[in-house]
Motif scaffolding. Structure first.
Motif, PDB file in Angstrom:
ATOM      1  N   VAL A  50     -15.942  -4.237  12.786  1.00 10.00           N
ATOM      2  CA  VAL A  50     -16.267  -4.063  11.377  1.00 10.00           C
ATOM      3  C   VAL A  50     -15.799  -5.305  10.619  1.00 10.00           C
ATOM      4  N   GLU A  51     -16.618  -5.784   9.688  1.00  7.96           N
ATOM      5  CA  GLU A  51     -16.268  -7.003   8.971  1.00  7.96           C
ATOM      6  C   GLU A  51     -14.999  -6.802   8.134  1.00  7.96           C
ATOM      7  N   VAL A  52     -14.256  -7.880   7.953  1.00  6.90           N
ATOM      8  CA  VAL A  52     -12.957  -7.808   7.290  1.00  6.90           C
ATOM      9  C   VAL A  52     -13.048  -7.246   5.866  1.00  6.90           C
ATOM     10  N   PRO A  53     -14.005  -7.653   5.021  1.00  4.41           N
ATOM     11  CA  PRO A  53     -14.074  -7.070   3.672  1.00  4.41           C
ATOM     12  C   PRO A  53     -14.219  -5.549   3.676  1.00  4.41           C
ATOM     13  N   GLU A  54     -15.061  -5.020   4.576  1.00  3.26           N
ATOM     14  CA  GLU A  54     -15.229  -3.571   4.664  1.00  3.26           C
ATOM     15  C   GLU A  54     -13.943  -2.908   5.148  1.00  3.26           C
ATOM     16  N   LEU A  55     -13.285  -3.530   6.106  1.00  2.00           N
ATOM     17  CA  LEU A  55     -12.036  -2.950   6.606  1.00  2.00           C
ATOM     18  C   LEU A  55     -10.961  -2.952   5.521  1.00  2.00           C
ATOM     19  N   ARG A  56     -10.921  -3.997   4.723  1.00  2.00           N
ATOM     20  CA  ARG A  56      -9.973  -4.039   3.609  1.00  2.00           C
ATOM     21  C   ARG A  56     -10.215  -2.873   2.649  1.00  2.00           C
ATOM     22  N   ARG A  57     -11.470  -2.581   2.373  1.00  2.00           N
ATOM     23  CA  ARG A  57     -11.769  -1.458   1.479  1.00  2.00           C
ATOM     24  C   ARG A  57     -11.312  -0.139   2.079  1.00  2.00           C
ATOM     25  N   GLN A  58     -11.476   0.026   3.390  1.00  2.00           N
ATOM     26  CA  GLN A  58     -11.036   1.257   4.038  1.00  2.00           C
ATOM     27  C   GLN A  58      -9.517   1.394   4.018  1.00  2.00           C
ATOM     28  N   LEU A  59      -8.820   0.247   3.970  1.00  2.00           N
ATOM     29  CA  LEU A  59      -7.357   0.284   3.918  1.00  2.00           C
ATOM     30  C   LEU A  59      -6.831   0.535   2.504  1.00  2.00           C
ATOM     31  N   GLY A  60      -7.702   0.462   1.513  1.00  2.00           N
ATOM     32  CA  GLY A  60      -7.282   0.650   0.131  1.00  2.00           C
ATOM     33  C   GLY A  60      -7.087  -0.649  -0.611  1.00  2.00           C
ATOM     34  N   LEU A  61      -7.615  -1.752  -0.058  1.00  2.00           N
ATOM     35  CA  LEU A  61      -7.533  -3.059  -0.704  1.00  2.00           C
ATOM     36  C   LEU A  61      -8.896  -3.407  -1.299  1.00  2.00           C
ATOM     37  N   LEU A 107       0.817  -1.206   0.000  1.00  2.00           N
ATOM     38  CA  LEU A 107       0.000   0.000   0.000  1.00  2.00           C
ATOM     39  C   LEU A 107       0.855   1.262   0.000  1.00  2.00           C
ATOM     40  N   SER A 108       0.319   2.314  -0.585  1.00  2.00           N
ATOM     41  CA  SER A 108       0.976   3.618  -0.581  1.00  2.00           C
ATOM     42  C   SER A 108      -0.095   4.691  -0.328  1.00  2.00           C
ATOM     43  N   PRO A 109       0.059   5.507   0.728  1.00  2.00           N
ATOM     44  CA  PRO A 109       1.172   5.486   1.678  1.00  2.00           C
ATOM     45  C   PRO A 109       1.161   4.228   2.546  1.00  2.00           C
ATOM     46  N   LEU A 110       2.256   4.017   3.236  1.00  2.00           N
ATOM     47  CA  LEU A 110       2.426   2.833   4.060  1.00  2.00           C
ATOM     48  C   LEU A 110       1.339   2.757   5.126  1.00  2.00           C
ATOM     49  N   MET A 111       0.831   1.547   5.356  1.00  2.00           N
ATOM     50  CA  MET A 111      -0.196   1.328   6.376  1.00  2.00           C
ATOM     51  C   MET A 111       0.374   0.463   7.492  1.00  2.00           C
ATOM     52  N   ASN A 112       0.124   0.864   8.739  1.00  2.00           N
ATOM     53  CA  ASN A 112       0.513   0.089   9.911  1.00  2.00           C
ATOM     54  C   ASN A 112      -0.738  -0.359  10.657  1.00  2.00           C
ATOM     55  N   ILE A 113      -0.611  -1.429  11.422  1.00  2.00           N
ATOM     56  CA  ILE A 113      -1.713  -1.907  12.262  1.00  2.00           C
ATOM     57  C   ILE A 113      -1.193  -2.043  13.688  1.00  2.00           C
ATOM     58  N   ARG A 114      -1.971  -1.548  14.646  1.00  2.00           N
ATOM     59  CA  ARG A 114      -1.669  -1.660  16.067  1.00  2.00           C
ATOM     60  C   ARG A 114      -2.919  -2.165  16.795  1.00  2.00           C
ATOM     61  N   GLY A 150     -13.373  -0.762  19.060  1.00  2.00           N
ATOM     62  CA  GLY A 150     -13.658  -0.217  17.741  1.00  2.00           C
ATOM     63  C   GLY A 150     -12.397  -0.145  16.906  1.00  2.00           C
ATOM     64  N   GLU A 151     -12.524   0.432  15.710  1.00  2.00           N
ATOM     65  CA  GLU A 151     -11.409   0.538  14.774  1.00  2.00           C
ATOM     66  C   GLU A 151     -11.262   1.995  14.338  1.00  2.00           C
ATOM     67  N   PHE A 152     -10.015   2.485  14.324  1.00  2.00           N
ATOM     68  CA  PHE A 152      -9.739   3.878  13.987  1.00  2.00           C
ATOM     69  C   PHE A 152      -8.566   3.937  13.022  1.00  2.00           C
ATOM     70  N   ILE A 153      -8.716   4.694  11.934  1.00  2.00           N
ATOM     71  CA  ILE A 153      -7.621   4.913  10.986  1.00  2.00           C
ATOM     72  C   ILE A 153      -7.085   6.323  11.178  1.00  2.00           C
ATOM     73  N   PHE A 154      -5.796   6.404  11.471  1.00  2.00           N
ATOM     74  CA  PHE A 154      -5.121   7.688  11.684  1.00  2.00           C
ATOM     75  C   PHE A 154      -4.301   8.028  10.444  1.00  2.00           C
ATOM     76  N   ASP A 155      -4.350   9.289  10.046  1.00  2.00           N
ATOM     77  CA  ASP A 155      -3.564   9.778   8.912  1.00  2.00           C
ATOM     78  C   ASP A 155      -3.117  11.192   9.236  1.00  2.00           C
ATOM     79  N   ASP A 156      -1.802  11.368   9.337  1.00  2.00           N
ATOM     80  CA  ASP A 156      -1.218  12.687   9.612  1.00  2.00           C
ATOM     81  C   ASP A 156      -1.801  13.302  10.885  1.00  2.00           C
ATOM     82  N   GLY A 157      -1.909  12.488  11.945  1.00  2.00           N
ATOM     83  CA  GLY A 157      -2.309  13.013  13.245  1.00  2.00           C
ATOM     84  C   GLY A 157      -3.788  13.180  13.476  1.00  2.00           C
ATOM     85  N   GLU A 158      -4.616  12.766  12.544  1.00  2.00           N
ATOM     86  CA  GLU A 158      -6.055  12.860  12.752  1.00  2.00           C
ATOM     87  C   GLU A 158      -6.747  11.575  12.318  1.00  2.00           C
ATOM     88  N   VAL A 159      -7.937  11.366  12.862  1.00  2.00           N
ATOM     89  CA  VAL A 159      -8.715  10.176  12.530  1.00  2.00           C
ATOM     90  C   VAL A 159      -9.542  10.473  11.277  1.00  2.00           C
TER      91      VAL A 159
END
Length: 291
Positions: free
Chosen positions: A204-215, A91-98, A182-191
């Motif tokens: 959130v179901e895995v297919p929907e989460l994949r779409r939010q990640l850009g997959l 992915l670009s930009p790079l995605m991390n999971i915590r 819950g699940e939160f995506i952070f980008d440049d210091g904001e959600v």
């Protein structure tokens, strides 16, 4: 900041929460709150999503329930089988999971083993991050089982009980059973996107989460589980018993059954023959005794 409606912990159905992203100033206010790693070492919350080497990156932070929750463990198994570190590297930009849980940090190694999670796991036993980010409290299972559950609910419960027994004194350090995440995506210091759980299985179901990640929205692969093995074995056993019953039925049909009348006549003939033999023996005995 989003807050659950109604008194905390007093719910019978889904919690009424919204999925509005927290404001930047709210995120900045909690940036210095501590989370603990597997060794109990504190880190600022900001360090989980801050860019490294001044390069833009995004971070998905998944807030789970207590460390013995079978539903959350199953969610991470499904997620990690679908979204691997290699997939994230594409992915670009790079995605991390915590991952962040609400129990004590000493249980993190156990949790990583049980879920086979390759991503860093942290603990927030104070639950301040949960509260500030608007996550709720409930014990409701919700109306239906989620797609990510490949273990049956009884199997997940049995695994959780077994883990508690193995944990010994740490069994009471898993975290607050009422707390959901819950699940939160952070980008440049904001959600930029978030999802808050409405019940204890509402990740959130895995297919929907994949779409939010850009997959793509692909389903997670089926995994070989203990309960699926039981279901396959039970199905095979049922087929074998059914085949055996059919075989017995065919064998019984081929065997000629004597009628009740025939059986009775044969018995009468046997009794008559026995009486005649007895009488003949008595006559012969009398002849031998007469001079």
């Amino acid at each position: 900041m989003a807050r659950p409606e109604g008194p905390a912990g007093d719910f019978k159905g889904d919690i009424h929460v919204n999925n509005n992203a927290p404001r930047r100033k709210d995120v900045e206010r909690i940036a210095e709150l501590p989370v603990l790693d597997k060794d109990g070492k504190p880190h600022t919350f900001k360090s989980l999503y801050a860019p490294t080497n001044n390069e833009r990156s995004r971070t998905l932070i998944i807030f789970i329930r207590h460390f013995f929750c079978g539903n959350c463990q199953e969610y991470l198994r499904s997620l990690c089988s679908s979204v691997t570190p290699d997939v994230l590297q594409s992915l670009s930009p790079l995605m991390n999971i915590r991952i962040v849980g609400c129990g004590q940090s000493e249980l993190i190694p156990m949790y990583a083993r049980e879920t086979k999670c390759p991503y860093p796991i942290y603990a927030d036993p104070s639950k301040r991050l949960y509260a500030e980010l608007g996550m709720a409290r409930t014990l409701s299972l919700g109306p239906k089982a989620p797609q990510y559950m490949q273990y049956s609910l009884p199997s997940a419960m049995i695994r959780a009980i077994y883990q508690n027994l193995k944990a010994g004194r740490s069994a009471f350090k898993g975290g607050d059973y009422w707390q959901v995440g819950g699940e939160f995506i952070f980008d440049d210091g904001e959600v930029t996107w978030c999802h808050r759980m409405k019940n204890t299985r509402d990740h959130v179901e895995v297919p929907e989460l994949r779409r939010q990640l850009g997959l793509d929205g692909a389903e997670p692969p089926l995994r070989k589980t203990f309960s699926s093995g039981i279901r396959r074995s039970s199905s095979q056993l049922s087929r074998q018993l059914s085949d055996r019953r059919k075989s017995w039925s065919r064998s019984r049909d081929r065997t000629e059954k004597p009628s009740p009348d025939g059986s009775m006549m044969e018995k009468v003939k046997e009794d008559q023959a026995a009486e005649e033999n007895s009488e003949q023996a008595s006559k012969e005995e009398v002849k031998t005794t007469v001079p």
